[in-house]
Design a protein around this motif. Structure first.
Motif, short mmCIF file in Angstrom:
data_model
loop_
_atom_site.label_atom_id
_atom_site.label_comp_id
_atom_site.label_asym_id
_atom_site.label_seq_id
_atom_site.Cartn_x
_atom_site.Cartn_y
_atom_site.Cartn_z
N LEU A 12 0.82 -1.21 0.00
CA LEU A 12 0.00 0.00 0.00
C LEU A 12 0.86 1.27 0.00
CD1 LEU A 12 -2.84 1.26 0.12
CD2 LEU A 12 -2.64 1.21 2.60
N VAL A 13 1.94 1.28 0.78
CA VAL A 13 2.80 2.47 0.80
C VAL A 13 3.80 2.48 -0.35
CG1 VAL A 13 2.54 2.87 3.27
CG2 VAL A 13 4.51 1.56 2.45
N GLY A 14 3.92 1.36 -1.06
CA GLY A 14 4.71 1.35 -2.29
C GLY A 14 6.16 0.99 -2.17
N SER A 15 6.56 0.32 -1.08
CA SER A 15 7.96 -0.09 -0.98
C SER A 15 8.11 -1.21 0.05
CB SER A 15 8.86 1.07 -0.56
OG SER A 15 10.21 0.65 -0.51
N VAL A 16 9.02 -2.12 -0.26
CA VAL A 16 9.42 -3.13 0.72
C VAL A 16 10.87 -2.91 1.16
CG1 VAL A 16 7.79 -4.87 -0.11
CG2 VAL A 16 10.08 -4.78 -1.09
N LEU A 35 11.61 3.33 4.25
CA LEU A 35 10.52 3.29 5.22
C LEU A 35 10.91 3.82 6.58
CD1 LEU A 35 9.29 -0.29 4.28
CD2 LEU A 35 8.33 1.89 3.49
N ALA A 36 9.93 4.38 7.27
CA ALA A 36 10.11 4.83 8.65
C ALA A 36 8.87 4.43 9.44
CB ALA A 36 10.30 6.34 8.72
N LEU A 37 9.05 4.24 10.73
CA LEU A 37 7.94 3.93 11.62
C LEU A 37 7.79 5.03 12.66
CD1 LEU A 37 8.44 0.12 12.45
CD2 LEU A 37 6.71 1.14 10.95
N LEU A 38 6.56 5.32 13.01
CA LEU A 38 6.25 6.19 14.13
C LEU A 38 5.29 5.45 15.04
CD1 LEU A 38 5.61 9.61 12.33
CD2 LEU A 38 7.60 8.97 13.70
N ILE A 39 5.34 5.80 16.31
CA ILE A 39 4.47 5.20 17.31
C ILE A 39 3.57 6.31 17.87
CG2 ILE A 39 4.41 4.07 19.58
CD1 ILE A 39 5.56 2.31 17.36
N VAL A 40 2.27 6.04 17.92
CA VAL A 40 1.34 7.00 18.52
C VAL A 40 1.43 6.86 20.03
CG1 VAL A 40 -1.07 7.70 18.73
CG2 VAL A 40 -0.21 6.87 16.53
N VAL A 41 1.55 7.98 20.71
CA VAL A 41 1.59 7.97 22.18
C VAL A 41 0.33 8.63 22.71
CG1 VAL A 41 4.10 7.84 22.38
CG2 VAL A 41 3.01 10.07 22.29
N SER A 42 -0.04 8.22 23.90
CA SER A 42 -1.18 8.81 24.59
C SER A 42 -0.63 9.49 25.84
CB SER A 42 -2.19 7.72 24.96
OG SER A 42 -3.24 8.26 25.71
N ILE A 43 -0.86 10.80 25.94
CA ILE A 43 -0.31 11.59 27.04
C ILE A 43 -1.47 12.16 27.84
CG2 ILE A 43 1.26 13.45 27.69
CD1 ILE A 43 2.44 13.23 24.81
N PRO A 70 0.77 13.38 32.77
CA PRO A 70 1.61 13.01 31.63
C PRO A 70 2.63 11.92 31.95
CG PRO A 70 2.13 15.22 32.42
CD PRO A 70 0.91 14.78 33.15
N TRP A 71 2.93 11.72 33.21
CA TRP A 71 3.87 10.67 33.61
C TRP A 71 3.28 9.28 33.33
CZ3 TRP A 71 2.04 14.53 36.76
CH2 TRP A 71 0.95 14.21 37.56
N ASN A 72 1.99 9.19 33.10
CA ASN A 72 1.35 7.91 32.77
C ASN A 72 1.23 7.70 31.26
OD1 ASN A 72 1.01 7.03 35.42
ND2 ASN A 72 -0.90 8.16 35.65
N MET A 73 2.09 8.35 30.50
CA MET A 73 2.09 8.22 29.05
C MET A 73 2.25 6.76 28.64
SD MET A 73 4.54 10.09 26.18
CE MET A 73 5.91 10.14 27.27
N THR A 74 1.48 6.39 27.60
CA THR A 74 1.60 5.05 27.02
C THR A 74 1.88 5.18 25.53
OG1 THR A 74 -0.78 4.86 26.61
CG2 THR A 74 0.04 3.98 28.72
N ALA A 75 2.40 4.11 24.96
CA ALA A 75 2.70 4.06 23.52
C ALA A 75 2.04 2.85 22.91
CB ALA A 75 4.21 3.99 23.32
N ASN A 76 1.49 3.04 21.73
CA ASN A 76 0.84 1.94 21.01
C ASN A 76 1.88 1.23 20.15
OD1 ASN A 76 -0.64 0.24 19.40
ND2 ASN A 76 -2.24 1.72 18.95
N LEU A 77 2.52 0.23 20.72
CA LEU A 77 3.54 -0.52 19.99
C LEU A 77 2.92 -1.51 19.01
CD1 LEU A 77 6.14 -1.27 22.82
CD2 LEU A 77 6.12 0.62 21.18
N ARG A 78 1.67 -1.83 19.20
CA ARG A 78 1.01 -2.83 18.35
C ARG A 78 0.61 -2.27 17.00
NH1 ARG A 78 -1.31 -7.99 18.98
NH2 ARG A 78 -1.34 -8.66 16.83
N ALA A 79 0.37 -0.95 16.93
CA ALA A 79 -0.12 -0.36 15.68
C ALA A 79 0.74 0.83 15.25
CB ALA A 79 -1.58 0.05 15.84
N PRO A 80 1.95 0.55 14.75
CA PRO A 80 2.81 1.66 14.31
C PRO A 80 2.29 2.28 13.01
CG PRO A 80 3.79 -0.42 13.70
CD PRO A 80 2.57 -0.75 14.53
N ILE A 81 2.77 3.48 12.75
CA ILE A 81 2.49 4.15 11.48
C ILE A 81 3.69 3.92 10.58
CG2 ILE A 81 2.22 6.40 10.38
CD1 ILE A 81 0.68 7.25 12.93
N LEU A 82 3.43 3.38 9.40
CA LEU A 82 4.46 3.08 8.41
C LEU A 82 4.43 4.17 7.35
CD1 LEU A 82 6.47 1.00 7.09
CD2 LEU A 82 4.44 0.05 5.93
#
Length: 158
Positions: free
Chosen positions: A83-87, A92-100, A105-117
């Motif tokens: 879909l993004v057009g490359s293997v 490619l780069a990955l980003l992780i969505v965080v919830s702050i 804010p010290w209870n910040m979590t990161a969604n490691l299961r659903a990265p952005i490609l």
């Protein structure tokens, strides 16, 4: 390539060019109708903001997976790579969505299961579900000691 401007809730006026736009063909889960985004934020902060160009009030905090878990190695479904057009990992780069949480804010979590490609050449992107079942949706970012220290510092400022 001319500059464009978007008025945002978080950053005020943001200037960007067409080369800055990251296109999500499927949108992002919960924001399927938002296809055009840019990365905003300061260079000195590990947290950046994926700012919607379709809605100036919508920005998602993101960071590099290395900032959260240095040995992060998401296995990406082949359909998403197509879909993004490359293997090619170099494209490619990955980003992780965080919830702050605003109040803690010290209870910040990161969604490691659903990265952005993101394909760095085409600027096409997709949020994927990593094939690694060991990665949680709400990975606690800070250790208990760090969370307590940050909480105490915040309380002493009140």
């Amino acid at each position: 390539m001319s500059d464009m401007i978007i008025n945002t809730e978080r950053f005020g006026e943001v200037t960007y060019t067409s080369e800055d736009v990251i296109f999500f063909p499927r949108g992002i889960p919960a924001f399927e109708d938002k296809h055009n985004w840019i990365l905003a934020g300061t260079d000195d902060n590990a947290i950046k903001w994926l700012q919607s160009l379709d809605d100036g009030d919508l920005a998602l905090p993101v960071t590099s997976p290395d900032a959260i878990q240095p040995d992060y190695n998401a296995r990406i479904p082949e359909d998403d790579l197509t879909l993004v057009g490359s293997v090619n990992p170099a494209d490619l780069a990955l980003l992780i969505v965080v919830s702050i949480p605003e109040a803690a804010p010290w209870n910040m979590t990161a969604n490691l299961r659903a990265p952005i490609l993101i394909n760095l050449k085409s600027h096409k992107a997709v949020q994927v579900i990593a094939l690694n079942e060991e990665y949680p949706v709400r990975h606690i970012v800070f250790s208990e000691d760090v969370r307590e220290k940050l909480r105490q510092e915040a309380m002493s400022r009140c």
